[in-house]
Design a protein around this motif. Structure first.
Motif, mmCIF file in Angstrom:
data_model
loop_
_atom_site.group_PDB
_atom_site.id
_atom_site.type_symbol
_atom_site.label_atom_id
_atom_site.label_comp_id
_atom_site.label_asym_id
_atom_site.label_seq_id
_atom_site.Cartn_x
_atom_site.Cartn_y
_atom_site.Cartn_z
ATOM 1 N N ILE A 101 0.859 -1.184 0.000
ATOM 2 C CA ILE A 101 0.000 0.000 0.000
ATOM 3 C C ILE A 101 0.887 1.223 0.000
ATOM 4 O O ILE A 101 1.720 1.397 0.889
ATOM 5 C CB ILE A 101 -0.932 0.023 1.224
ATOM 6 C CG1 ILE A 101 -1.808 -1.234 1.271
ATOM 7 C CG2 ILE A 101 -1.807 1.281 1.194
ATOM 8 C CD1 ILE A 101 -2.714 -1.309 2.485
ATOM 9 N N SER A 104 -0.174 7.321 -0.204
ATOM 10 C CA SER A 104 -1.361 8.065 -0.610
ATOM 11 C C SER A 104 -2.624 7.208 -0.614
ATOM 12 O O SER A 104 -3.730 7.746 -0.674
ATOM 13 C CB SER A 104 -1.152 8.682 -1.990
ATOM 14 O OG SER A 104 -0.906 7.675 -2.947
ATOM 15 N N SER A 105 -2.472 5.905 -0.544
ATOM 16 C CA SER A 105 -3.626 5.002 -0.561
ATOM 17 C C SER A 105 -3.969 4.443 0.807
ATOM 18 O O SER A 105 -4.888 3.628 0.923
ATOM 19 C CB SER A 105 -3.377 3.842 -1.526
ATOM 20 O OG SER A 105 -3.253 4.315 -2.852
ATOM 21 N N LEU A 108 -7.681 4.515 1.900
ATOM 22 C CA LEU A 108 -8.704 3.826 1.108
ATOM 23 C C LEU A 108 -8.946 2.425 1.647
ATOM 24 O O LEU A 108 -8.033 1.598 1.698
ATOM 25 C CB LEU A 108 -8.266 3.736 -0.348
ATOM 26 C CG LEU A 108 -8.006 5.051 -1.068
ATOM 27 C CD1 LEU A 108 -7.465 4.793 -2.470
ATOM 28 C CD2 LEU A 108 -9.254 5.894 -1.112
ATOM 29 N N SER A 110 -10.342 0.046 0.243
ATOM 30 C CA SER A 110 -10.103 -0.942 -0.808
ATOM 31 C C SER A 110 -8.644 -1.334 -0.930
ATOM 32 O O SER A 110 -8.318 -2.322 -1.590
ATOM 33 C CB SER A 110 -10.601 -0.395 -2.148
ATOM 34 O OG SER A 110 -9.946 0.811 -2.472
ATOM 35 N N SER A 111 -7.752 -0.589 -0.287
ATOM 36 C CA SER A 111 -6.322 -0.919 -0.332
ATOM 37 C C SER A 111 -5.976 -2.110 0.548
ATOM 38 O O SER A 111 -4.926 -2.714 0.385
ATOM 39 C CB SER A 111 -5.490 0.289 0.119
ATOM 40 O OG SER A 111 -5.672 1.396 -0.734
ATOM 41 N N TYR A 112 -6.838 -2.421 1.488
ATOM 42 C CA TYR A 112 -6.543 -3.428 2.504
ATOM 43 C C TYR A 112 -7.139 -4.787 2.143
ATOM 44 O O TYR A 112 -8.255 -4.874 1.656
ATOM 45 C CB TYR A 112 -7.060 -2.971 3.861
ATOM 46 C CG TYR A 112 -6.381 -1.698 4.334
ATOM 47 C CD1 TYR A 112 -6.805 -0.453 3.892
ATOM 48 C CD2 TYR A 112 -5.303 -1.749 5.208
ATOM 49 C CE1 TYR A 112 -6.170 0.715 4.307
ATOM 50 C CE2 TYR A 112 -4.667 -0.594 5.638
ATOM 51 C CZ TYR A 112 -5.103 0.634 5.172
ATOM 52 O OH TYR A 112 -4.470 1.779 5.579
#
Length: 125
Positions: A101, A104-105, A108, A110-112
């Motif tokens: 990751i 900058s993400s 979010l 959805s990054s995990y």
């Protein structure tokens, strides 16, 4: 990675709580780790995320200066220290982990890739 969050409870405004997220199956420090929360009737909200390899944490504006993420490598556990709690901090808090990751993400969901069950934090006024 299996994650289990705990430490929630009822606290008065201005008080403190420390949430724990215990990992099993893999070393949690190998992943970026985040905390998210969801208040009743609201969307899930980012709280904090950290890339342990870089030591860089990102906090939501609403909690910066009051909440701190930390870890205990020996216990494979990540903590969320919450101080100066406000009624608007009331929510179910969940921990999450993910690989690769970028900073900058971190905010979010959805990054995990992995999520623990939530723990309820209630702050009374």
């Amino acid at each position: 990675v299996q994650l289990q969050a705990s430490g929630g409870g009822l606290v008065q405004a201005g008080g403190s709580l420390r949430l724990s997220c215990v990992a099993s199956g893999r070393t949690l420090s190998d992943y970026a780790t985040g905390w998210f929360r969801q208040a009743p009737g609201k969307e899930r909200e980012f709280v904090v995320g950290i890339r342990w390899s870089a030591g860089s944490a990102r906090y939501a504006d609403s909690v910066r200066g009051r909440f701190t993420i930390s870890r205990d490598r020996a216990k494979n556990t990540v903590y969320l220290q919450m101080n100066s709690l406000k009624p608007e901090d009331t929510a179910i808090y969940s921990c999450a982990a993910g690989s690769r990751i970028i900073f900058s993400s971190l905010g979010l969901a959805s990054s995990y890739d992995y999520w623990g069950q939530g723990t309820l934090v209630t702050v009374s006024s």
